[in-house]
Write an enzyme that holds these catalytic residues in place. Sequence first.
Site, PDB file in Angstrom:
ATOM      1  N   GLU A  30       0.857  -1.193   0.000  1.00  0.00           N
ATOM      2  CA  GLU A  30       0.000   0.000   0.000  1.00  0.00           C
ATOM      3  C   GLU A  30       0.890   1.239   0.000  1.00  0.00           C
ATOM      4  O   GLU A  30       1.888   1.285   0.728  1.00  0.00           O
ATOM      5  CB  GLU A  30      -0.891   0.022   1.255  1.00  0.00           C
ATOM      6  CG  GLU A  30      -1.754   1.282   1.320  1.00  0.00           C
ATOM      7  CD  GLU A  30      -2.530   1.401   2.624  1.00  0.00           C
ATOM      8  OE1 GLU A  30      -3.517   0.684   2.797  1.00  0.00           O
ATOM      9  OE2 GLU A  30      -2.134   2.238   3.468  1.00  0.00           O
ATOM     10  N   ARG A  90     -15.895   2.676   3.633  1.00  0.00           N
ATOM     11  CA  ARG A  90     -16.773   3.731   4.152  1.00  0.00           C
ATOM     12  C   ARG A  90     -15.957   4.989   4.408  1.00  0.00           C
ATOM     13  O   ARG A  90     -16.349   6.085   4.066  1.00  0.00           O
ATOM     14  CB  ARG A  90     -17.429   3.262   5.455  1.00  0.00           C
ATOM     15  CG  ARG A  90     -18.456   4.247   5.981  1.00  0.00           C
ATOM     16  CD  ARG A  90     -18.840   3.961   7.412  1.00  0.00           C
ATOM     17  NE  ARG A  90     -17.750   4.262   8.329  1.00  0.00           N
ATOM     18  CZ  ARG A  90     -17.829   4.159   9.648  1.00  0.00           C
ATOM     19  NH1 ARG A  90     -18.945   3.725  10.200  1.00  0.00           N
ATOM     20  NH2 ARG A  90     -16.794   4.464  10.414  1.00  0.00           N
ATOM     21  N   ALA A 145     -19.769   0.691   3.711  1.00  0.00           N
ATOM     22  CA  ALA A 145     -18.981   0.261   2.551  1.00  0.00           C
ATOM     23  C   ALA A 145     -19.775  -0.717   1.687  1.00  0.00           C
ATOM     24  O   ALA A 145     -19.651  -0.704   0.456  1.00  0.00           O
ATOM     25  CB  ALA A 145     -17.676  -0.375   3.028  1.00  0.00           C
ATOM     26  N   TYR A 186     -11.469  -6.369   9.920  1.00  0.00           N
ATOM     27  CA  TYR A 186     -10.865  -5.945  11.192  1.00  0.00           C
ATOM     28  C   TYR A 186     -10.671  -7.116  12.155  1.00  0.00           C
ATOM     29  O   TYR A 186     -11.603  -7.489  12.879  1.00  0.00           O
ATOM     30  CB  TYR A 186     -11.751  -4.847  11.817  1.00  0.00           C
ATOM     31  CG  TYR A 186     -11.860  -3.664  10.886  1.00  0.00           C
ATOM     32  CD1 TYR A 186     -10.970  -2.604  10.981  1.00  0.00           C
ATOM     33  CD2 TYR A 186     -12.788  -3.653   9.843  1.00  0.00           C
ATOM     34  CE1 TYR A 186     -11.018  -1.548  10.076  1.00  0.00           C
ATOM     35  CE2 TYR A 186     -12.844  -2.611   8.926  1.00  0.00           C
ATOM     36  CZ  TYR A 186     -11.954  -1.561   9.053  1.00  0.00           C
ATOM     37  OH  TYR A 186     -12.000  -0.533   8.143  1.00  0.00           O
ATOM     38  N   GLN A 207      -7.131  -4.818   8.568  1.00  0.00           N
ATOM     39  CA  GLN A 207      -6.480  -3.766   9.352  1.00  0.00           C
ATOM     40  C   GLN A 207      -5.184  -4.347   9.919  1.00  0.00           C
ATOM     41  O   GLN A 207      -5.067  -5.559  10.092  1.00  0.00           O
ATOM     42  CB  GLN A 207      -7.448  -3.362  10.486  1.00  0.00           C
ATOM     43  CG  GLN A 207      -6.966  -2.268  11.403  1.00  0.00           C
ATOM     44  CD  GLN A 207      -6.738  -0.972  10.647  1.00  0.00           C
ATOM     45  OE1 GLN A 207      -5.722  -0.856   9.959  1.00  0.00           O
ATOM     46  NE2 GLN A 207      -7.640  -0.032  10.756  1.00  0.00           N
TER      47      GLN A 207
END
Length: 288
Positions: free
Chosen positions: A18, A110, A126, A146, A177
């Site tokens: 990322e 989201r 989302a 998550y 996450q």
Amino acid sequence: MKISELFKEKDKQVFSFEVFPPKKDSGIETIYNTLEELKDLKPDFISVTYGAGGREAGNSKTCEIATIIKDKYNITPVAHLTCVNSSVDEVDAELNSLKEHGIENILALRGDIAKDIPRKTDFRYASELVEYIKNHGDFHVSGACYPEVHADANSMVEDILNLKKKVDAGATHLISQLFFDNSKFYDFRDKARIAGINVPIEAGIMPVINKSNIERMVTMCGASLTPKFVKVLQKYGDSPEALRDAGIAYAVDQIIDLVSNGVDGIHLYTMNNPYVARKIYESVKNLF
Ligand code: FAD
């Protein structure tokens, strides 16, 4: 290439990165150095974040950077897209721009709810954005998950049932996450599978490279620290280079354990730091 095809094609685990767009006052070219270095590490894809809390609706460099990743570096890009403060028209504009530039993959989010911006209500979750994107173009759509439960959810069960809605809406790949305790990820993954979530779940790994990093991660992301990690912090917290090296070693240790335990993929939050990404890559490249 679409991410869903990548997972079908690869018989081994995926390794991805990322990056985030440069700050508003820096030029787009500052991302080139990062990408130039990351390209040699041959990631399966690179995802590009989108603003924060919807602040950048209509003003994001995400599409531009994703296009550079695709056209200049020949790497599959994934464009993040948040909806918490976007109207349908703003989402349409971003989708049209992604289509025009040939970006096929979107991580639909989201976004965090900012207290200082009046909230738009076209998209509440989302899953609604996922459904909208699937109905408005031929995109692959990923979603976030998550392992330590999203901050707004009352329980893991509630959060996983909501995650199932996101997958049922069309998300065919999930990225987690960050977390420091692999057992939390395994527990979450087991529960997700029991709930019928059968899409690939990549583990998000963020190497801790400085003290302010850690404070941010714990307060913003709710990631719990392990006793092993706390010991590292106590010993090396005031020694930046030692903490960076220990953070890299900790991330490598996490990745080796995850890959050995059959994780679908590792998504490395590079924080635009190619030095750290390279160090980690060199330690784990033969695992993939
Ligand atoms: P959702 O999936 O909508 O979940 C949010 C909360 O709502 C959860 O508590 C969930 O349980 C609940 N919920 C979901 N659906 C329902 C429903 N139908 N009914 C009731 N409750 C429901 N933020 C950015 O601003 N830009 C980025 O680029 C970015 N990239 C990220 C990448 C990853 C891999 C991750 C993990 C997070 C990223 N974030 C980013 C942060 C993210 O936007 C926040 O964590 C946000 O608070 C939640 O986004 P979500 O897409 O997971 O939301």
